[in-house]
Write an enzyme that holds these catalytic residues in place. Structure first.
Site, PDB file in Angstrom:
ATOM      1  N   ARG A 153      16.539  -7.510  30.584  1.00 20.01           N
ATOM      2  CA  ARG A 153      18.145  -7.867  30.342  1.00 20.01           C
ATOM      3  C   ARG A 153      18.145  -7.250  31.835  1.00 20.01           C
ATOM      4  NH1 ARG A 153      17.211  -4.388  25.813  1.00 20.01           N
ATOM      5  NH2 ARG A 153      18.670  -2.241  25.681  1.00 20.01           N
TER       6      ARG A 153
ATOM      7  N   GLU B 284      16.506   1.811  28.516  1.00 19.42           N
ATOM      8  CA  GLU B 284      17.565   2.583  27.686  1.00 19.42           C
ATOM      9  C   GLU B 284      17.203   3.604  27.398  1.00 19.42           C
ATOM     10  OE1 GLU B 284      20.248   2.814  26.220  1.00 19.42           O
ATOM     11  OE2 GLU B 284      20.731   0.304  25.179  1.00 19.42           O
TER      12      GLU B 284
ATOM     13  N   ARG C 290      26.520  -1.994  34.283  1.00 19.06           N
ATOM     14  CA  ARG C 290      25.717  -2.507  32.962  1.00 19.06           C
ATOM     15  C   ARG C 290      25.458  -3.582  32.984  1.00 19.06           C
ATOM     16  NH1 ARG C 290      27.942  -2.195  27.216  1.00 19.06           N
ATOM     17  NH2 ARG C 290      25.993  -2.507  25.962  1.00 19.06           N
ATOM     18  N   HIS C 291      24.057  -3.704  32.907  1.00 15.86           N
ATOM     19  CA  HIS C 291      23.483  -5.042  32.304  1.00 15.86           C
ATOM     20  C   HIS C 291      24.303  -6.358  31.957  1.00 15.86           C
ATOM     21  CE1 HIS C 291      22.899  -5.122  28.367  1.00 15.86           C
ATOM     22  NE2 HIS C 291      22.619  -3.713  27.987  1.00 15.86           N
ATOM     23  N   GLY C 292      24.358  -7.637  31.808  1.00 12.06           N
ATOM     24  CA  GLY C 292      25.467  -8.073  31.520  1.00 12.06           C
ATOM     25  C   GLY C 292      25.111  -8.710  30.031  1.00 12.06           C
ATOM     26  N   GLU C 293      26.149  -9.636  28.895  1.00 12.71           N
ATOM     27  CA  GLU C 293      25.900  -9.725  27.973  1.00 12.71           C
ATOM     28  C   GLU C 293      24.436  -9.848  27.045  1.00 12.71           C
ATOM     29  OE1 GLU C 293      28.338 -12.357  25.120  1.00 12.71           O
ATOM     30  OE2 GLU C 293      26.992 -13.698  25.546  1.00 12.71           O
ATOM     31  N   SER C 294      23.868  -9.832  26.476  1.00 12.34           N
ATOM     32  CA  SER C 294      22.580  -9.892  25.802  1.00 12.34           C
ATOM     33  C   SER C 294      22.548 -10.481  25.085  1.00 12.34           C
ATOM     34  CB  SER C 294      21.303  -8.534  26.041  1.00 12.34           C
ATOM     35  OG  SER C 294      21.609  -8.005  25.368  1.00 12.34           O
ATOM     36  N   LEU C 295      21.151 -11.303  24.425  1.00 11.03           N
ATOM     37  CA  LEU C 295      21.302 -11.558  22.906  1.00 11.03           C
ATOM     38  C   LEU C 295      21.586 -10.236  21.976  1.00 11.03           C
ATOM     39  CD1 LEU C 295      18.029 -13.953  22.769  1.00 11.03           C
ATOM     40  CD2 LEU C 295      20.658 -14.245  22.545  1.00 11.03           C
ATOM     41  N   GLY C 296      20.854  -9.283  22.550  1.00 13.85           N
ATOM     42  CA  GLY C 296      21.109  -8.171  21.421  1.00 13.85           C
ATOM     43  C   GLY C 296      22.728  -7.645  21.609  1.00 13.85           C
ATOM     44  N   ASN C 297      23.469  -7.863  22.288  1.00 15.00           N
ATOM     45  CA  ASN C 297      24.806  -7.968  22.110  1.00 15.00           C
ATOM     46  C   ASN C 297      25.966  -8.967  20.998  1.00 15.00           C
ATOM     47  OD1 ASN C 297      25.056  -6.685  25.562  1.00 15.00           O
ATOM     48  ND2 ASN C 297      25.154  -5.839  24.313  1.00 15.00           N
TER      49      ASN C 297
END
Length: 249
Positions: free
Chosen positions: A69, A97, A7-14
């Protein structure tokens, strides 16, 4: 065959849902912390492969979602993997997504209901009557829709793997990667309903053969923020952008 689901790393959306409105879902970047997580995921894959017997080692074929991301996470993985380990690198839109339609930029149910009352009530009824797996958000995709397109993608992966031992990395999203595992391991819908998305930059490894069967394990669990680290590396990776945390309470 080995299939590494990252899974992608932490994003601003997270960190804050406002990022989806500011950038658009497809263009939300990683945080600096998320980039660090993705690099560590690459190191975990490299360490695993280095421990394999040479006769059992095949180059990595890397697939990734076209969202920013996931592209950034793929690039971070590559910095940690020896060049000699890398085979083909391909983007595939089928790994994107889940499309939440009218709710793409609104993840709070109260706000969804306030802005789109009729559509929200219809969606709520579908979730109640048919289950979360089958209910489509207005103008969006259900999880069943995601699972169907992921099945199409896996046909390509399996065709490529017919004539050789294959190591595959898929850099995707929480729902998408779960749909890959569901299809590959023939999990029932109930499994999907009960399971949670992997954490940011977690790695699920699916391994085995067609004759002997396949199994999945959590190969790597990414480091998350610990008490005292809440404000570290919150800027967008590669840009001076920060999403202000929501006030508590």
């Amino acid at each position: 065959m080995r299939l590494f689901l990252v899974r992608h790393g932490e994003s601003l959306g997270n960190l804050n849902e406002q990022a989806y409105r500011q950038f658009g879902d497809h263009n939300v970047p990683l945080t600096q912390w998320g980039h660090r997580q993705a690099v560590e995921a690459g190191r975990a894959i490299a360490s695993y492969l280095k421990a394999l017997p040479r006769a059992d080692f095949g180059k990595l074929h890397i697939w990734y979602s076209p969202f920013l991301r996931t592209r950034q996470s793929k690039d971070a993985l590559l910095t940690a993997l020896p060049e000699s380990f890398i085979g083909e690198i391909r983007e595939d839109y089928l790994l994107r997504e889940q499309d939440f339609g009218l709710f793409t930029e609104i993840y709070d149910h109260a706000e969804q209901k306030q802005k789109f009352p009729e559509e929200f009530e219809k969606w709520a009824r579908l979730r109640s009557n048919s289950g979360k797996f089958y209910a489509r958000p207005p103008d969006g995709e259900s999880r069943a829709d995601v699972a169907q397109r992921v099945r199409l993608f896996l046909q390509t992966v399996m065709r490529d793997a017919e004539n050789s031992s294959h190591n595959v990395v898929i850099v995707g999203h929480g729902v998408t990667n779960r749909a890959v595992e569901m299809n590959f391991l023939h999990r029932p819908v109930e499994w999907f309903e009960r399971s949670d998305n992997p954490g940011n930059a977690d790695i699920t490894l699916i391994k085995g053969t067609r004759l002997q069967g396949y199994e999945s394990i959590l190969l790597h669990e990414a480091a998350d923020r610990q008490p005292g680290q809440e404000n570290e590396l919150r800027d967008a990776y590669g840009a001076d952008v920060t999403i202000t945390p929501k006030p508590e309470g």
